[in-house]
Design a protein around this motif. Structure first.
Motif, PDB file in Angstrom:
ATOM      1  N   ALA A  10       0.832  -1.211   0.000  1.00 29.36           N
ATOM      2  CA  ALA A  10       0.000   0.000   0.000  1.00 29.36           C
ATOM      3  C   ALA A  10       0.861   1.253   0.000  1.00 29.36           C
ATOM      4  N   ILE A  11       1.916   1.260   0.787  1.00 29.81           N
ATOM      5  CA  ILE A  11       2.800   2.428   0.829  1.00 29.81           C
ATOM      6  C   ILE A  11       3.518   2.596  -0.508  1.00 29.81           C
ATOM      7  N   ALA A  12       3.956   1.485  -1.094  1.00 25.15           N
ATOM      8  CA  ALA A  12       4.643   1.564  -2.389  1.00 25.15           C
ATOM      9  C   ALA A  12       3.703   2.075  -3.481  1.00 25.15           C
ATOM     10  N   LEU A  13       2.480   1.540  -3.531  1.00 24.03           N
ATOM     11  CA  LEU A  13       1.526   1.982  -4.556  1.00 24.03           C
ATOM     12  C   LEU A  13       1.115   3.439  -4.355  1.00 24.03           C
ATOM     13  N   SER A  14       0.904   3.849  -3.109  1.00 21.56           N
ATOM     14  CA  SER A  14       0.536   5.252  -2.886  1.00 21.56           C
ATOM     15  C   SER A  14       1.694   6.169  -3.257  1.00 21.56           C
ATOM     16  N   GLY A  15       2.913   5.732  -3.000  1.00 22.99           N
ATOM     17  CA  GLY A  15       4.062   6.527  -3.429  1.00 22.99           C
ATOM     18  C   GLY A  15       4.147   6.656  -4.933  1.00 22.99           C
ATOM     19  N   VAL A  16       3.818   5.569  -5.628  1.00 22.74           N
ATOM     20  CA  VAL A  16       3.838   5.603  -7.097  1.00 22.74           C
ATOM     21  C   VAL A  16       2.722   6.492  -7.627  1.00 22.74           C
ATOM     22  N   PHE A  17       1.505   6.325  -7.090  1.00 20.18           N
ATOM     23  CA  PHE A  17       0.364   7.075  -7.611  1.00 20.18           C
ATOM     24  C   PHE A  17       0.382   8.549  -7.223  1.00 20.18           C
ATOM     25  N   VAL A  18       1.099   8.907  -6.174  1.00 14.11           N
ATOM     26  CA  VAL A  18       1.204  10.306  -5.785  1.00 14.11           C
ATOM     27  C   VAL A  18       2.502  10.908  -6.316  1.00 14.11           C
ATOM     28  N   GLY A  19       3.583  10.201  -6.142  1.00 14.10           N
ATOM     29  CA  GLY A  19       4.885  10.739  -6.507  1.00 14.10           C
ATOM     30  C   GLY A  19       5.147  10.786  -7.990  1.00 14.10           C
ATOM     31  N   LEU A  20       4.690   9.776  -8.722  1.00 11.61           N
ATOM     32  CA  LEU A  20       4.953   9.726 -10.161  1.00 11.61           C
ATOM     33  C   LEU A  20       4.300  10.887 -10.918  1.00 11.61           C
ATOM     34  N   PRO A  21       3.028  11.213 -10.675  1.00  8.93           N
ATOM     35  CA  PRO A  21       2.455  12.382 -11.376  1.00  8.93           C
ATOM     36  C   PRO A  21       3.157  13.690 -11.028  1.00  8.93           C
ATOM     37  N   VAL A  22       3.579  13.842  -9.779  1.00  8.42           N
ATOM     38  CA  VAL A  22       4.296  15.065  -9.399  1.00  8.42           C
ATOM     39  C   VAL A  22       5.634  15.126 -10.126  1.00  8.42           C
ATOM     40  N   LEU A  23       6.323  14.007 -10.177  1.00  8.84           N
ATOM     41  CA  LEU A  23       7.608  13.963 -10.869  1.00  8.84           C
ATOM     42  C   LEU A  23       7.445  14.242 -12.363  1.00  8.84           C
ATOM     43  N   ILE A  24       6.458  13.637 -12.992  1.00  7.71           N
ATOM     44  CA  ILE A  24       6.205  13.862 -14.420  1.00  7.71           C
ATOM     45  C   ILE A  24       5.824  15.325 -14.663  1.00  7.71           C
ATOM     46  N   SER A  25       5.028  15.891 -13.772  1.00 10.73           N
ATOM     47  CA  SER A  25       4.631  17.294 -13.909  1.00 10.73           C
ATOM     48  C   SER A  25       5.840  18.212 -13.829  1.00 10.73           C
ATOM     49  N   ASN A  26       6.723  17.929 -12.895  1.00 10.88           N
ATOM     50  CA  ASN A  26       7.918  18.768 -12.762  1.00 10.88           C
ATOM     51  C   ASN A  26       8.846  18.626 -13.965  1.00 10.88           C
ATOM     52  N   LEU A  27       8.957  17.421 -14.493  1.00 10.47           N
ATOM     53  CA  LEU A  27       9.851  17.202 -15.627  1.00 10.47           C
ATOM     54  C   LEU A  27       9.285  17.725 -16.938  1.00 10.47           C
ATOM     55  N   SER A  28       7.974  17.677 -17.090  1.00 11.56           N
ATOM     56  CA  SER A  28       7.368  18.098 -18.356  1.00 11.56           C
ATOM     57  C   SER A  28       7.088  19.598 -18.414  1.00 11.56           C
ATOM     58  N   GLY A  29       7.165  20.285 -17.302  1.00 13.52           N
ATOM     59  CA  GLY A  29       6.917  21.721 -17.303  1.00 13.52           C
ATOM     60  C   GLY A  29       5.455  22.075 -17.158  1.00 13.52           C
ATOM     61  N   ALA A  30       4.609  21.123 -16.781  1.00 12.25           N
ATOM     62  CA  ALA A  30       3.178  21.401 -16.644  1.00 12.25           C
ATOM     63  C   ALA A  30       2.861  22.187 -15.383  1.00 12.25           C
ATOM     64  N   ASN A  31       3.811  22.344 -14.492  1.00 14.57           N
ATOM     65  CA  ASN A  31       3.528  23.054 -13.248  1.00 14.57           C
ATOM     66  C   ASN A  31       3.953  24.512 -13.278  1.00 14.57           C
ATOM     67  N   LYS A  32       4.252  25.040 -14.425  1.00 17.07           N
ATOM     68  CA  LYS A  32       4.673  26.440 -14.513  1.00 17.07           C
ATOM     69  C   LYS A  32       3.461  27.355 -14.329  1.00 17.07           C
ATOM     70  N   PRO A  33       3.428  28.113 -13.233  1.00 19.00           N
ATOM     71  CA  PRO A  33       2.252  28.952 -12.986  1.00 19.00           C
ATOM     72  C   PRO A  33       2.252  30.202 -13.869  1.00 19.00           C
ATOM     73  N   TYR A  34       1.076  30.632 -14.218  1.00 24.48           N
ATOM     74  CA  TYR A  34       0.880  31.903 -14.912  1.00 24.48           C
ATOM     75  C   TYR A  34      -0.396  32.530 -14.373  1.00 24.48           C
ATOM     76  N   ALA A  35      -0.732  33.708 -14.819  1.00 25.16           N
ATOM     77  CA  ALA A  35      -1.806  34.496 -14.192  1.00 25.16           C
ATOM     78  C   ALA A  35      -3.144  33.769 -14.178  1.00 25.16           C
ATOM     79  N   ASP A  36      -3.489  33.045 -15.237  1.00 25.51           N
ATOM     80  CA  ASP A  36      -4.782  32.357 -15.259  1.00 25.51           C
ATOM     81  C   ASP A  36      -4.838  31.213 -14.260  1.00 25.51           C
ATOM     82  N   LYS A  37      -3.717  30.527 -14.072  1.00 24.30           N
ATOM     83  CA  LYS A  37      -3.704  29.445 -13.095  1.00 24.30           C
ATOM     84  C   LYS A  37      -3.802  29.961 -11.668  1.00 24.30           C
TER      85      LYS A  37
END
Length: 125
Positions: free
Chosen positions: A18-45
């Motif tokens: 359970a801890i491993a899966l929750s780490g994957v399901f929470v950590g992986l999207p955050v990591l992908i977001s940081n690497l892909s640049g999807a977390n760059k804030p702008y005025a509309d966000k």
């Protein structure tokens, strides 16, 4: 391995998985977001979208309370529906008393709804 420890082994394995899966399901999207640049804030966000007033203004500023009133009304009538489902399922066992009790409950809620409507709680300007 003692017998008691062997009894807790499935629980320990379940906890590890359970801890491993929750780490994957929470950590992986955050990591992908940081690497892909999807977390760059702008005025509309960063703009407000629910309450209608800026999120980073003075906390003592006056604002319209009707937003909270509508949400409280939603919760009240949402709970009404939550009470209706078990009542409908058990109506055959509760009989006339159960039916009369629910009609009293619905009547009180209807009176409250009419009162709120007349007071203008549902009018949004």
């Amino acid at each position: 391995m003692p017998a008691i420890a062997a009894e807790y082994l499935p629980i320990l394995l379940f906890l590890i998985v359970a801890i491993a899966l929750s780490g994957v399901f929470v950590g992986l999207p955050v990591l992908i977001s940081n690497l892909s640049g999807a977390n760059k804030p702008y005025a509309d966000k960063l703009s407000e979208y629910e309450s209608g007033f800026p999120a980073f203004s003075d906390a003592r500023r006056q604002f319209d309370v009707r937003f909270y009133l509508v949400s409280i009304l939603f919760i009240i009538f949402d709970l009404e529906v939550a009470f209706l489902f078990p009542w409908a399922v058990s109506l055959g066992q509760t009989g006339v008393f159960g039916w009369a009790s629910m009609m009293t409950f619905l009547g009180i809620l209807t009176i409250g709804f009419i009162y709120e409507w007349k007071k203008g709680a549902l009018d949004w300007e």
